[in-house]
Scaffold this active site. Structure first.
Site, PDB file in Angstrom:
ATOM      1  CB  ILE A  98      -0.391  15.809 145.616  1.00 47.99           C
ATOM      2  CG1 ILE A  98      -0.700  16.472 146.955  1.00 47.99           C
ATOM      3  CG2 ILE A  98       1.126  15.706 145.403  1.00 47.99           C
ATOM      4  CD1 ILE A  98      -0.621  15.534 148.144  1.00 47.99           C
ATOM      5  CE  LYS A  99       1.995  16.637 136.591  1.00 50.33           C
ATOM      6  NZ  LYS A  99       2.749  17.535 135.724  1.00 50.33           N
ATOM      7  CB  VAL A 100       3.999  12.933 141.979  1.00 50.83           C
ATOM      8  CG1 VAL A 100       4.131  13.760 143.245  1.00 50.83           C
ATOM      9  CG2 VAL A 100       3.015  11.814 142.165  1.00 50.83           C
ATOM     10  CE1 TYR A 105       5.765  17.215 138.406  1.00 53.26           C
ATOM     11  CE2 TYR A 105       6.540  19.199 137.314  1.00 53.26           C
ATOM     12  CZ  TYR A 105       5.643  18.150 137.406  1.00 53.26           C
ATOM     13  OH  TYR A 105       4.640  18.055 136.498  1.00 53.26           O
TER      14      TYR A 105
END
Lengths: 317, 317, 317, 317, 317
Positions: free
Chosen positions: C203-205, C171
């Site tokens: 990966i989290k965005v 983030y």
């Protein structure tokens, strides 16, 4: 083993046989072997001042082998340098001269009022490179002094557990001191005491001036009439501050390159005042090797001469 | 093993056989095998500048396999990249090209006057990925420089204990330096010396300019008449600052993408000045692969040509 | 094992069998098993926003068992939560659903311009709780980013050595970014690249906007004509930034609770752009369970549908 | 083992048998043994407020044995104190009462807007002193909160690995909170949630007021009509914030010494709201022992009375 | 073993036999052996104030052997000094007198409003030098106090695990205290309590004045009528603050060199108030040895005299 070296080793009763062996190696090597005096070649200026400022005056000095050779040929007691310089020659000159690994360093690409040092080598490095001792710089008076003292403590404990000696460069610095105060007699005496209390076997300081920096100290120097007018008296006082002479204190000259007359006068004062020797860097490697060997030889001649030694604080047992 | 490679390995006498083996792998791979010269492909720009700025000019370069392939096909000496990029291909290309794991990195999402780097990989990572060396960036002159020096010290000690080589990216930066000073001849020379003293086997710097940043250095350069007017002279001086040529120094070009003529002129200057090679990133992977291979080939051709080598500081033993 | 899952596992050649096994568990669980797509339920809002703001809209959600049950009944791929929430149900639901332990967290009792996270769980915790992966948040762009990168490095190394997968919440935040910049296409692309280079498996965005934050990036986006006008194009670009699609990227929606139409439109865009799935927190647990299951089911339906997949960067070997 | 204690232990499914055993010891000791309620005597005020302010009102309390005796004679569930106080009696009263070692503390010789705590004891200390649990204070909202959360994480992991329970004093403090906000219902609820997510077995907070500190929270409290007008309602809400009652929450009174009527009214509210008990320090040891025992007895009487228990979040398995 | 020493050892029930043995060594050595009183010679002034200020008034004191000799000849209970001073004599005087190794120190080359100390020796050093105890200074009230408390905690844990005793110099200091407040009765009482809670076996403070520093404390002293008008009353109060006399508290005089009448009056007050002895540095080693021995002898005479002892907080078991 001369009686004098035996006497000196006797001051380090808390150390193990390994550390005493390495102290003995330093005291029994080169032209001054057995005299209890030391002349050490230190070459950390490449890191501390940059390579051009350090080596351009005598270009062969860019080569790390040069300094091993100089120290050996001049009959120095030891050669002290940072990790890279020692790695570049430790195998080639193995066994030829006692080595002291500078374990922390700083540079001049960023100058600050309260200097600090980076840890640049480990005790383990010193062991694998065959060194007799580690060298460690502290800046008493800097805002970072407590951190450096703590690092020295940890390094010194590990060094002596592994049979190495500990040489401390004790340089007062920092925003709380005037420029003149960095070499004031009270401040240098204090710096020697701190290094000794932190467990140094050998302490290196600059030759102090007669200036007194701290008001509380001035009062004592005046009331007690401590003699500090001449270089000999100041050396004697500094040696007294090193556990009444029961710790080895050696001296460097001023910051600038000196003419040999002045330099040898300083050596005479150190010798007469009971100092244990000199650490001579820029005044030796920044001139042609032949000249340097002659100058170092002259200094060693002085230290080898017999004088009535101001007795060190007597051993009570 | 060519005599030249054997000579170079001889400069690293303090290293164990494992590290020498890995240095030999770097020197004996690809088009320049055995010449003592290196052309390395580094791809850390995805981290340092962001992916679009790095890879959009040549979209296949988004794929980590692309860079392995480019380095192999071009006959590079080694491929250097951060953890993620190496993990994404280390098994697929196992044994095809020597790998250098960049162990610290920074980004441009937050720019500061005194830059620092994050530790992004470990020596253990380098070992499990089959790398020959770790890469480590320091910013001499930054307010964080002492911390980075200390981190490098610890990484380098662990790396060489485990038989890896150490490649240091030494980039002067920080609020105490002018922008021009970051590539000044005195500052780059100083940065090389620091990396060498910290134990680097291979040092990467930028090609310096003739600017002199520090007043105390200027005095020496002028008094001693150190030749720094041409790129060849400046390379020669930088190599001298790396232990009189007894440490491998390689060069990167400027910040911008160059036309090939300029780039190859730089390579010629590096070669003529006794530099050990180039590290060419953006100028190789930001163009189509065929073009990149041709350009890299041209650079290697230059490095492979015979010239009278300025002799490195002679071994005294 | 479907061919698609086998293909995905092939991108992680540097990982040991344990980590691949855990990645496979995530990819082979629930409604989307074998499709290469993931819908994950994350519930760290109790820590991040406070319990009343998180759970009062649907009071059964105060109970940690509720979220296990929701994730299981909805057929999610995994359930991600901080230490306390997982400890409160890991034995009760052992083996029912893959777990991801969030290893760092922050709260909103003290908001600062440059956010940081506290380490709130260890890799060892993840192992003893039977988790498949650790989750770790970084804030690229924060003044604390280098510290977080270094912590992630250490956690990731320990996790993969112990056969766990690493999921990174990347983030962008911090005083150097505008509020709009936190979800700018260039910044989110950069954040994905950083996470991938740091060794993330997943990966989290956030879904990015078409805004471009950094001038140097804008130049490239415009010159190269990178298509970013539509959500599908932006997802495609983000996936490209993740090693040309060779790392799993999943997306969360915006900050606010969305109506289902908007949310499912986002899912369609993610799917069409080659994204690997969604992580849906507040939009699932802040409504009655039945509704949440229907909505999650609709999202999974979309991800399960066949589309022509934009091919990931091809494996060269 | 009563059904109620068995039920409570069932909430801690992730803990090993050692930790469950120690939780059981706390729940099965003294006047409230088996009821699922706890009244704990904490005496850290000597450190937190100084000895005269703490003990001069009842001078026998200067003696560390006094507090062991008081806790035992009053039939408390446990006695909690810093290292020195426990060391001064742990052998003398070994086995007489469960002990909780406060592992961090702060003092009032230096008051700051963003408080922190010093680590003053270790998990190993708790084990060698025969304690059932460690106690740890966090200040959610302080600028130092993330550091404290990380320390608690490490302590809690070591404690539960060694079979100890973890009691967290969760006190909102810091420059970002108003004085009134420190006991606001939203802030206290948040503090409970954080402690629970960090892995606390038992959480101690202050009885909250009806004040709401954070704007984002106020919106939710108002929209959802969360009842917080009476002490009973507020206790019920706080218990809900502790994983729907699946974590033990106990309460302290306000800062000042209360009259017994007020104090016992608070106890009735805690009991009626589903709270798990009280931690009563200054109101017990700052009065003559007989009076203290009577007051503590009255409080325990209330907790021992049967009421319809608001059911904790139901176990789904 | 006298009944009094046995009684005192009984207060330390949580310690192992090794630590009790070393406490017994301190209590059973020298002129005051068996009386439960202690007169200790501390010589850390070389570090704390500098060598000239410390030793020039009596030049033999530059020699580290001098202080061993003085402590032995005067019949002191123990000799306390930093690492260097102990290393310089530990072998020579092995077994002659109990030693206390000061493990942290500070200097006056840099004076700051919020003082801190450097770690200058380790527990391992104390063991290898044959010491009975470590000495550790804390500055309650300094901005660095929490760090020092944490360091003491770690040192004390290691010391008692290895059978050493822990002596804490508790000196209130820092920007939050007035100069007068450093020796205020409430502040000194608080400092004693903190040291005791941190696990000190022996606590050294300065003789307090009747000044009250903190408003919240003043209220209690006045309301409860705590007698603090005379030195005897203040000593009695300080001893009460040390766990009702169940921890050994010893006192130093003021900062300046006192005339003997004043000094012995202080000793009488300490004795009459139930204090456990004195720690006398500058007033002993800054005068000729014979005078010092006579003065120390006079002080010991007072401590050896029988008085009705204010009973320590009674053991309940």
């Amino acid at each position: 083993m001369t009686p004098r070296v035996r006497e000196i080793l006797g001051w380090y009763g808390a150390d193990n046989a390994g550390t005493l062996t390495n102290l003995a190696r330093l005291l029994n090597h080169g032209r001054l072997a057995g005299t209890g005096k030391l002349v050490i070649l230190p070459v950390d200026q490449g890191f501390e001042h940059g390579p051009a400022r350090s080596f351009a005056p005598n270009p062969p000095a860019y080569n790390p082998h040069y300094h091993f050779e100089l120290a050996i040929e001049a009959g120095c007691s030891a050669y002290a340098a940072p990790l890279g310089f020692l790695e570049a020659g430790a195998r080639d000159f193995a066994g030829d001269i006692p080595l002291i690994l500078k374990a922390n360093d700083s540079d001049m690409l960023r100058e600050v009022g309260d200097p600090n040092q980076a840890l640049t080598a480990s005790v383990q490095d010193a062991l694998r490179l065959g060194c007799c001792a580690i060298g460690f710089t502290i800046y008493p008076g800097s805002a970072h002094q407590l951190e450096m003292f703590g690092q020295l403590r940890a390094y010194a404990e590990e060094a002596r557990r592994n049979g190495l000696a500990v040489v401390v460069w004790s340089y007062p610095r920092g925003s709380g001191l005037s420029k003149e105060g960095e070499s004031a007699i009270d401040v240098v005496g204090y710096a020697v005491q701190i290094a000794a209390q932190l467990g140094a076997h050998i302490i290196k300081v600059k030759l102090p001036t007669a200036h007194i920096e701290q008001a509380a100290a001035r009062k004592v120097y005046e009331e007690r009439g401590i003699p500090i007018a001449t270089p000999v008296e100041r050396v004697r006082h500094i040696v007294e501050c090193a556990f009444a002479g029961r710790r080895i204190v050696i001296f460097s000259g001023g910051a600038a390159v000196l003419d040999d007359g002045t330099l040898l006068d300083e050596v005479r004062a150190i010798h007469a005042g009971g100092g244990f020797g000199s650490i001579i860097g820029r005044n030796s490697f920044q001139r042609p090797k032949g000249e340097a060997i002659r100058m170092l030889g002259a200094a060693m001649e002085i230290y080898a001469s017999t004088i009535v030694r101001p007795s060190a604080g007597k051993a009570l047992r």
